[in-house]
Every structure is written in C-alpha cells, then in structure tokens.
Write an enzyme that holds these catalytic residues in place. Structure first.
Site, mmCIF file in Angstrom:
data_model
loop_
_atom_site.group_PDB
_atom_site.id
_atom_site.type_symbol
_atom_site.label_atom_id
_atom_site.label_comp_id
_atom_site.label_asym_id
_atom_site.label_seq_id
_atom_site.Cartn_x
_atom_site.Cartn_y
_atom_site.Cartn_z
ATOM 1 N N ASN A 132 -0.912 -102.061 -39.645
ATOM 2 C CA ASN A 132 -0.146 -102.772 -38.727
ATOM 3 C C ASN A 132 1.240 -101.923 -38.346
ATOM 4 O O ASN A 132 1.747 -101.948 -37.217
ATOM 5 C CB ASN A 132 0.507 -104.362 -38.968
ATOM 6 C CG ASN A 132 0.888 -104.374 -40.308
ATOM 7 O OD1 ASN A 132 0.631 -103.543 -41.448
ATOM 8 N ND2 ASN A 132 1.956 -105.438 -40.569
ATOM 9 N N GLU B 130 10.955 -101.820 -51.713
ATOM 10 C CA GLU B 130 10.630 -100.363 -51.089
ATOM 11 C C GLU B 130 11.979 -100.414 -50.001
ATOM 12 O O GLU B 130 12.439 -101.428 -49.602
ATOM 13 C CB GLU B 130 9.309 -100.326 -49.998
ATOM 14 C CG GLU B 130 8.138 -100.441 -51.026
ATOM 15 C CD GLU B 130 6.941 -100.386 -49.987
ATOM 16 O OE1 GLU B 130 5.982 -99.604 -50.378
ATOM 17 O OE2 GLU B 130 6.940 -100.874 -49.021
ATOM 18 N N GLU C 193 3.910 -105.248 -51.574
ATOM 19 C CA GLU C 193 4.506 -105.875 -50.575
ATOM 20 C C GLU C 193 3.173 -106.660 -49.946
ATOM 21 O O GLU C 193 2.255 -105.825 -49.079
ATOM 22 C CB GLU C 193 5.108 -105.113 -49.495
ATOM 23 C CG GLU C 193 5.996 -105.940 -48.430
ATOM 24 C CD GLU C 193 5.302 -105.913 -47.105
ATOM 25 O OE1 GLU C 193 4.642 -106.968 -46.742
ATOM 26 O OE2 GLU C 193 4.975 -104.791 -46.533
#
Length: 483
Positions: free
Chosen positions: A151, A459, A249
């Site tokens: 994405n 992150e 994540e």
C-alpha cells in the site's frame, strides 16, 4: 516506463538462478506491467552470504561516513521523484500527487536517519567503588530481514532500510509482489550513493518461501514486518525458534471519536479526505467513525457530499482523486462488507458499488454507510478500502469502551475543543498513536507503531533506530595502581 525487475544481491542486479519470474499487473487496467524475478533457495543463500559479509564492513564504517552515504540516498530519491512516482502510480493505482508525496516521505526517512546515526548515545553509570567503571553501549543487531507491504511501496521499505543503515546493520528487503518497483528504486539509490556491496539486498518471489528461508537462517538476527495481523503472527512464530529480534506494524481499525463541541462539517470534510486517501488502503486510516448523536446529521451529510464529489480513475489521469484498490481480493472483501452492513440495517449514504460502466480494474465508489451497528463485519474487521462506517454515541464512557473493544491498537483520532475531554480520550484509547484534531500522523521524526495485535516495536524517530540496536552493559574493575 515500467521495466522487468531482477534481484539485487551483493551489489549487482541479476536474474533468479532458476530464471523464474512473476507478473506485475496494473490494478487500474488489469494489464501486465512487467515481471519480477522469483528467487529460489540458491538466490536466498547468496543474499544471506552477501548480507553477512556486508555487515562486517558496514558495522565498522564510522557514523559520520555512514551519515554522508545515507544522506546521498535521500538526495538521489528526491532527484528521481517524478520517475519513481510514475512507476508507483502504475503498480498501485494511486493518484500521481499522492505518489509524489510518498516518494518525498521515503526520502525524509533516509535524511532523518542520516542524522540519527551520529546520535547513538550510550550511558556511563557511576561505579559503587573507586575501582569500578560501568557503561552501556549500543551496537547494530546484525543482518535484517525486512518484509514490506504494497500500500505504501516506497515509504514502508524506506523506514526499514534507512533505520537499519543508520544503526550499522545490513539488510535483505522483500517488497510486496504487487508493487516491487518502488522499492527497487530505493535500492538503486543506495547503490548509486555508494552503500557498500552486500549491505542492501533485494529479493522477490514467493513470500512464504522467502520468509521461511531467511528467518530460519542463523545469519538473520532481526526481522521487520509490515503486513496483516495473520501474516505478522505467522512470522512471529517463525522468528521465535531462533529468538530473533522482531518489530512489526500490522493491521489496525482506527476509531474516530467526534464529540459534541466541534464543527461537525469541518471535521467531516477532514475525515472524508483522509479516509479516501490511497483508496482507503492505509494502515492508520480512520475506519470507525463514532459521532456524538447530536452531530450525526450534519457530519454524515457532509461526509457523503465529499465522497460523491471525488473523481475516481486511473492514477495517472489528470484530476483523479482516488484510484482503484490494489487487487481483486480487496475489492471482493469490500463488497462483502458493504452487503453485510446493509443486511444489518446500515444506510448507504454515498457510493456502495462498482462505478457504473467500469468493467476493468478494481474500482469501487467512495462509500459512506450511516448508523452502522457494532456487530457488522465492517466494524469488527479492518476495511482496507474506500468505505466509511458511521455510528453514534451518547456518552464518553460508552464510546471509549466501544473504541477499545477490538484486539487492534494502531491509531485513533479524537475531535474535541475541550482540553479535559481530549486529554482523557487520547490517554484512554488503547492505541500506539493518536491524532487530536489532526489526522496526518506519519512523519520521519516520530515513532510509528501499535499495541495489542497491531504489532510491536516502533519505526521512525529516534525510537525506530533502537529496534536495530542491541544494548551491551560493560563493567570494568581497575587493577590496583602500583605505588
């Protein structure tokens, strides 16, 4: 414009040892854009050996030298932004403006970590006796295996690559098969900037086989994943056998809490434009809208108005504001969620179907559903697409309980001008990130990540660097000084 992609191992682009390839398709037209190499075990072993050798060189490269090289990567990415964005729009379908913005965000990651690599600070601890000295240092964890999603095909791998390089690690990155060329452009920038051979490697092909092979190798000491919750759980199991350092994540289901003291139409417009960005395929996308019952009518009407106004089309076409979903399975899932919500009494306020006349590509109208019950599938599972479900609430405790009811905890949003309400809400939401009267959370200098089943580790920001470092404590006893 879109070239066939090879593997990048030990400083060279090369075909897979077997010669096998896979196709990459344009989600707007369903036409084949090109092919990617499909790595086999020999290719992966070569990548592991290269990364192991590269780590020995890179970890001994001084932080100021690393910084200069990483900063050159950022500069090269920015100088190639138009070219990279064009390729990204083709392989993801996202509007060209969004693609350019993402390329800039990827460059920001390399710029940020070029500076942070010079700020890996240790600690000196006062000894209990005059003969004792104690210190804490941070050292690179080692070879990293990084798995990214489709994405945000430049930003997501950039977060991993830049942090790993900043910490002094080498990396093998595996981009998503749907959108590999954007990541390949980052790797090429690393090559051209002078990153030593073996320090950055790229492999493509069967995700499951690649993950199992890399993670089972004792050479890999750190695993970084961006993906779905089921994928994250599978990789966590693989990493457990080797007790690997892991950060991930994963998916979310971002609740939006809009209280009764804000301008409902203004908030609705902000929410709508954020929701339909990247066709709703954003891990921190606002996906459950809880609106105070006194503001529901104004909020839902404005949200639907914005949705109906958006121009849907191919990402490269002028004026396009929303492109297609990335693949057919995503389109089918969204259609199933909309039908389920309708069967449970939800109202379709805008959209709700494939655009009339659309017979190619994975397009779906920007869709707004009103008065969606909590037991609807779309309120329980992440809707990775352009559908916004709206529900109402009447009290603070009620909406906090409903917002925290799911096992996800990535991002949440609060809209209130009451300092007390806003503060309590961002403290009470069980998520890793909260926007208060704000929806654009991702930035290079801030930590990005979630809690519960949405992942672990961070992150971005200085916290992101420490996921690629190991902490070492040293205690020294001085010998008695000769008289």
């Amino acid at each position: 414009m879109y070239r066939d992609l090879q593997l990048y191992i030990d400083g060279d682009w090369r075909a897979a040892a077997s010669g096998a390839t896979r196709e990459v398709t344009d989600p707007a037209t369903e036409e084949v854009l090109g092919t990617i190499a499909s790595a086999d075990e020999k290719d992966l072993d070569d990548a592991l050996a290269a990364a192991e050798a590269g780590f020995k060189v890179w970890r001994r490269t001084g932080p100021w030298d690393r910084a200069r090289i990483i900063r050159r990567v950022a500069d090269l990415i920015r100088s190639r932004a138009d070219e990279i964005a064009m390729v990204m729009s083709l392989e993801t379908g996202k509007p060209i403006g969004e693609a350019k913005g993402e390329v800039g965000g990827a460059a920001d990651q390399f710029e940020w970590y070029s500076e942070e690599t010079k700020r890996i600070y240790g600690q000196v601890i006062e000894g209990r006796t005059g003969e004792s000295r104690m210190a804490v240092i941070h050292q690179p964890v080692g070879v990293v295996a990084a798995f990214s999603a489709w994405n945000f095909p430049a930003l997501l791998p950039a977060r991993k690559m830049a942090a790993a390089l900043g910490a002094g690690c080498s990396i093998i990155v595996k981009p998503a098969g749907e959108a590999p060329a954007s990541c390949a452009a980052l790797v090429q920038a690393c090559h051209d900037a002078g990153v030593p051979k073996g320090v950055v490697n790229l492999v493509t092909g069967n995700s499951d086989k690649i993950a199992r092979h890399l993670i089972s190798s004792p050479i890999v000491r750190k695993v970084s994943v961006t993906g779905s919750v089921p994928v994250g759980k599978q990789i966590l199991h693989l990493a457990a056998d080797g007790v690997k350092k892991v950060s991930m994540e994963l998916g979310g289901h971002g609740p939006v809490l809009m209280f009764d003291d804000v301008d409902a139409e203004k908030v609705a417009e902000m929410c709508a434009r954020t929701k339909f960005r990247n066709c709703g395929q954003v891990c921190i996308s606002p996906t459950r809208f809880y609106v105070h019952e006194s503001k529901y009518a104004a909020f839902s009407a404005k949200f639907a108005e914005v949705a109906r106004s958006l121009k849907v089309g191919r990402g490269l076409d002028e004026g396009t504001e929303m492109g297609p979903l990335a693949n057919r399975r995503g389109l089918q899932t969204i259609q199933e969620m909309v039908e389920d919500a309708k069967s449970r009494g939800a109202e379709v306020l805008a959209g709700g179907q494939v655009p009339p006349g659309s017979n190619r590509g994975y397009f779906f109208e920007p869709t707004v559903l009103g008065r969606v019950p909590d037991d609807a599938l779309i309120m329980r599972e992440e809707p990775f697409g352009p559908v916004a479900p709206i529900a109402t609430f009447s009290s603070y405790n009620e909406v906090i309980e409903r917002a925290n009811a799911l096992p996800f905890g990535l991002a949440g949003y609060v809209f209130s001008n009451n300092l007390s309400v806003a503060t309590r809400a961002y403290e009470d939401l069980e998520v890793g990130m909260v926007g208060v009267n704000e929806m654009l959370l991702a930035t290079a200098e801030a930590p990005f990540g979630g809690i519960k089943e949405s992942g672990m580790g961070r992150e971005g920001g200085s916290f992101g660097l420490h996921d690629y470092l190991e902490t070492k404590y040293v205690k020294i006893r001085l010998q008695e000084q000769a008289s």
